[in-house]
Design a protein around this motif. Structure first.
Motif, mmCIF file in Angstrom:
data_model
loop_
_atom_site.group_PDB
_atom_site.id
_atom_site.type_symbol
_atom_site.label_atom_id
_atom_site.label_comp_id
_atom_site.label_asym_id
_atom_site.label_seq_id
_atom_site.Cartn_x
_atom_site.Cartn_y
_atom_site.Cartn_z
ATOM 1 N N LEU A 87 0.845 -1.190 0.000
ATOM 2 C CA LEU A 87 0.000 0.000 0.000
ATOM 3 C C LEU A 87 0.880 1.238 0.000
ATOM 4 C CD1 LEU A 87 -2.503 -1.005 2.838
ATOM 5 C CD2 LEU A 87 -2.635 -1.556 0.415
ATOM 6 N N GLN A 88 0.348 2.342 -0.518
ATOM 7 C CA GLN A 88 1.052 3.615 -0.500
ATOM 8 C C GLN A 88 0.087 4.733 -0.141
ATOM 9 O OE1 GLN A 88 2.876 3.700 -4.497
ATOM 10 N NE2 GLN A 88 4.818 3.822 -3.389
ATOM 11 N N VAL A 89 0.571 5.677 0.649
ATOM 12 C CA VAL A 89 -0.193 6.877 0.984
ATOM 13 C C VAL A 89 0.317 7.985 0.074
ATOM 14 C CG1 VAL A 89 -0.838 8.491 2.797
ATOM 15 C CG2 VAL A 89 -0.309 6.125 3.389
ATOM 16 N N VAL A 90 -0.587 8.558 -0.716
ATOM 17 C CA VAL A 90 -0.186 9.578 -1.691
ATOM 18 C C VAL A 90 -1.150 10.751 -1.663
ATOM 19 C CG1 VAL A 90 0.970 7.917 -3.232
ATOM 20 C CG2 VAL A 90 -1.451 8.441 -3.571
ATOM 21 N N ASP A 91 -0.724 11.837 -2.268
ATOM 22 C CA ASP A 91 -1.547 13.026 -2.439
ATOM 23 C C ASP A 91 -2.753 12.653 -3.306
ATOM 24 O OD1 ASP A 91 -2.398 15.443 -4.091
ATOM 25 O OD2 ASP A 91 -1.070 16.380 -2.614
ATOM 26 N N ALA A 92 -3.956 12.991 -2.847
ATOM 27 C CA ALA A 92 -5.181 12.612 -3.574
ATOM 28 C C ALA A 92 -5.306 13.308 -4.918
ATOM 29 C CB ALA A 92 -6.405 12.915 -2.716
ATOM 30 N N GLY A 93 -4.702 14.473 -5.075
ATOM 31 C CA GLY A 93 -4.824 15.209 -6.325
ATOM 32 C C GLY A 93 -3.791 14.833 -7.363
ATOM 33 N N THR A 94 -2.567 14.559 -6.912
ATOM 34 C CA THR A 94 -1.473 14.331 -7.863
ATOM 35 C C THR A 94 -0.937 12.911 -7.881
ATOM 36 O OG1 THR A 94 0.238 14.925 -6.260
ATOM 37 C CG2 THR A 94 -0.725 16.725 -7.564
ATOM 38 N N GLY A 95 -1.160 12.155 -6.825
ATOM 39 C CA GLY A 95 -0.587 10.815 -6.732
ATOM 40 C C GLY A 95 0.876 10.828 -6.305
ATOM 41 N N GLU A 96 1.380 12.001 -5.964
ATOM 42 C CA GLU A 96 2.778 12.147 -5.542
ATOM 43 C C GLU A 96 2.934 11.806 -4.063
ATOM 44 O OE1 GLU A 96 5.432 12.971 -7.535
ATOM 45 O OE2 GLU A 96 4.013 12.768 -9.180
ATOM 46 N N PRO A 97 4.177 11.503 -3.638
ATOM 47 C CA PRO A 97 4.421 11.277 -2.203
ATOM 48 C C PRO A 97 4.050 12.517 -1.391
ATOM 49 C CG PRO A 97 6.300 10.551 -3.503
ATOM 50 C CD PRO A 97 5.378 11.268 -4.440
ATOM 51 N N LEU A 98 3.782 12.311 -0.105
ATOM 52 C CA LEU A 98 3.357 13.397 0.764
ATOM 53 C C LEU A 98 4.524 14.298 1.153
ATOM 54 C CD1 LEU A 98 0.995 11.517 3.249
ATOM 55 C CD2 LEU A 98 0.476 12.482 1.011
ATOM 56 N N SER A 99 4.221 15.560 1.325
ATOM 57 C CA SER A 99 5.196 16.501 1.870
ATOM 58 C C SER A 99 5.235 16.316 3.387
ATOM 59 C CB SER A 99 4.775 17.927 1.540
ATOM 60 O OG SER A 99 3.562 18.234 2.202
ATOM 61 N N VAL A 100 6.211 16.919 4.014
ATOM 62 C CA VAL A 100 6.305 16.837 5.476
ATOM 63 C C VAL A 100 5.071 17.471 6.111
ATOM 64 C CG1 VAL A 100 7.606 17.601 7.498
ATOM 65 C CG2 VAL A 100 8.827 16.774 5.486
#
Length: 162
Positions: free
Chosen positions: A83-96
Motif C-alpha cells: 500500500l502507498q499513501v499519496v496526495d489525492a490530487g497528484t498521486g505524488e508522495p506526501l510533503s512533510v
C-alpha cells in the motif's frame, strides 16, 4: 508514483497494515519503556508527563510515521501489504507538512468512537476522515502480482473424480 494501474485500498487491508505497524511499534517501545520505568508497572502520578513517555509515546511515533510517509510513502505495515499513501490530487508522495497534518488528523478520526477510520468502508475512494482532511488516498496495485494458473498440459482437463 510508478506508472501502473492502482486501486483504492479498502478498510480491511488498511486495518491489517495498522495491526502490523502496532505490533512492530510495541516490539520497539515496550522494552524501552520497561527499561525506562524499571518494569511494566507504570503506576505513579508522574509517569504520564515524564521525558520517556513524551519521547517514546508521542515524539517517536510522530517522527517515525512522518518519515516513513515522506520517504517511503508507507509505514512498514503498508509496505508489507503493498500500500502507498499519496496526495489525492497528484498521486505524488506526501510533503512533510501534509504528513504531519494527516498524523494529527488521526486523532480526529479516532476521537468519536473511531468513526473516522470506519468511514474508509463507506467512502467511494476509501478515505477516512484523516485522509479527507489531509487530502490523501491509500492505493495499491490493481494487479497484485498474483500469477494466473497455468497447467503444463492445457489440453488435458481434470475429471470430477480428481
Amino acid at each position: 508514483m510508478e506508472d501502473k494501474t492502482l486501486e483504492y485500498a479498502g478498510f480491511w487491508v488498511r486495518f491489517g497494515a495498522t495491526c502490523i505497524d502496532t505490533f512492530l511499534f510495541l516490539l520497539i517501545t515496550a522494552p524501552l519503556l520497561s527499561w525506562a520505568y524499571g518494569g511494566f508497572t507504570f503506576a505513579g502520578s508522574d509517569s504520564f508527563f515524564n521525558v520517556w513517555n513524551l519521547l517514546l509515546n508521542w515524539i517517536f511515533p510522530l517522527s517515525a510515521t512522518v518519515a516513513f510517509w515522506v520517504y517511503r510513502s508507507a509505514t512498514p505495515g503498508k509496505m508489507a501489504l503493498k500500500l502507498q499513501v499519496v496526495d489525492a490530487g497528484t498521486g505524488e508522495p506526501l510533503s512533510v507538512s501534509r504528513s504531519v497534518l494527516r498524523y494529527f488528523a488521526y486523532y480526529i478520526s479516532a476521537f468519536p468512537l473511531c468513526l473516522g477510520f470506519l468511514w474508509v468502508a463507506l467512502n467511494s475512494k476509501k478515505q477516512g476522515w484523516h485522509d479527507l482532511i489531509a487530502r490523501t488516498v491509500v492505493v495499491r496495485p490493481a494487479d497484485r502480482g498474483v500469477q494466473a494458473v497455468a497447467f503444463e498440459d492445457s489440453a488435458r482437463k481434470p475429471t470430477p473424480e480428481e
